[in-house]
Design a protein around this motif. Sequence first.
Motif, PDB file in Angstrom:
ATOM      1  N   TRP A  90      39.635  38.052  30.146  1.00  0.00           N
ATOM      2  CA  TRP A  90      39.160  39.105  30.581  1.00  0.00           C
ATOM      3  C   TRP A  90      39.723  40.522  30.271  1.00  0.00           C
ATOM      4  O   TRP A  90      38.969  41.617  30.353  1.00  0.00           O
ATOM      5  CB  TRP A  90      39.520  39.163  32.134  1.00  0.00           C
ATOM      6  N   ARG A 126      31.702  40.581  28.424  1.00  0.00           N
ATOM      7  CA  ARG A 126      32.014  40.669  29.794  1.00  0.00           C
ATOM      8  C   ARG A 126      31.994  42.433  30.145  1.00  0.00           C
ATOM      9  O   ARG A 126      32.084  43.281  29.156  1.00  0.00           O
ATOM     10  CB  ARG A 126      33.334  40.190  30.349  1.00  0.00           C
ATOM     11  N   ASN A 181      34.243  44.592  32.636  1.00  0.00           N
ATOM     12  CA  ASN A 181      35.044  44.534  33.634  1.00  0.00           C
ATOM     13  C   ASN A 181      34.833  45.352  34.884  1.00  0.00           C
ATOM     14  O   ASN A 181      35.211  45.065  35.750  1.00  0.00           O
ATOM     15  CB  ASN A 181      36.616  45.220  32.786  1.00  0.00           C
ATOM     16  N   ASN A 203      32.801  43.300  37.169  1.00  0.00           N
ATOM     17  CA  ASN A 203      33.269  42.126  37.275  1.00  0.00           C
ATOM     18  C   ASN A 203      32.283  41.163  37.076  1.00  0.00           C
ATOM     19  O   ASN A 203      31.904  40.095  37.808  1.00  0.00           O
ATOM     20  CB  ASN A 203      33.535  41.809  38.885  1.00  0.00           C
TER      21      ASN A 203
END
Length: 122
Positions: A53, A72, A74, A77
Motif C-alpha cells: 500500500w 492502487r 491511496n 483507498n
Amino acid sequence: QVQLVESGGGLVQAGGSLRLSCAASGRTFSTYAMGWFRQAPGKEREFVAVITWSSGRTYTADSVKGRFTISRDNAKNTMYLQMNSLKPEDAAVYYCTASTRWSTGPADVGSWGQGTQVTVSS
C-alpha cells in the motif's frame, strides 16, 4: 478489520479486457498489502497479484504476467486489476484481499472481499 468490495467483473470475449476495482474501508491504516486471488470451479484458490500500500511494490503470478497489472489509488483507498488479453482459463471468481504482511498465499491474507465473477468466452 478491513471491509473490501469488488466490482468490475463480467463477461468478455477472449482477447478482451476488464478492469476490476476493490474499495477498502474500515481499519485500512493497518493494511500493508492488498492483492487479488482467483478461484475457478473445481480448482484451488490461486494467487494473482499483490501490491504494497505505501511503496507500490508489486508482484504478479507467472500465469498472468505481461497481461494483468495491479495498481492502487491511496487517496481513494481503492485497488485495481487491469486484465488484458484475457483467455478462457482466466475465468474465475476474483477475490480482493488485504493483509498486514506480504501475501502471496491464502494463509497470509487477513481480509477477503466477496468476490466478483469473470467469464471469458472463447
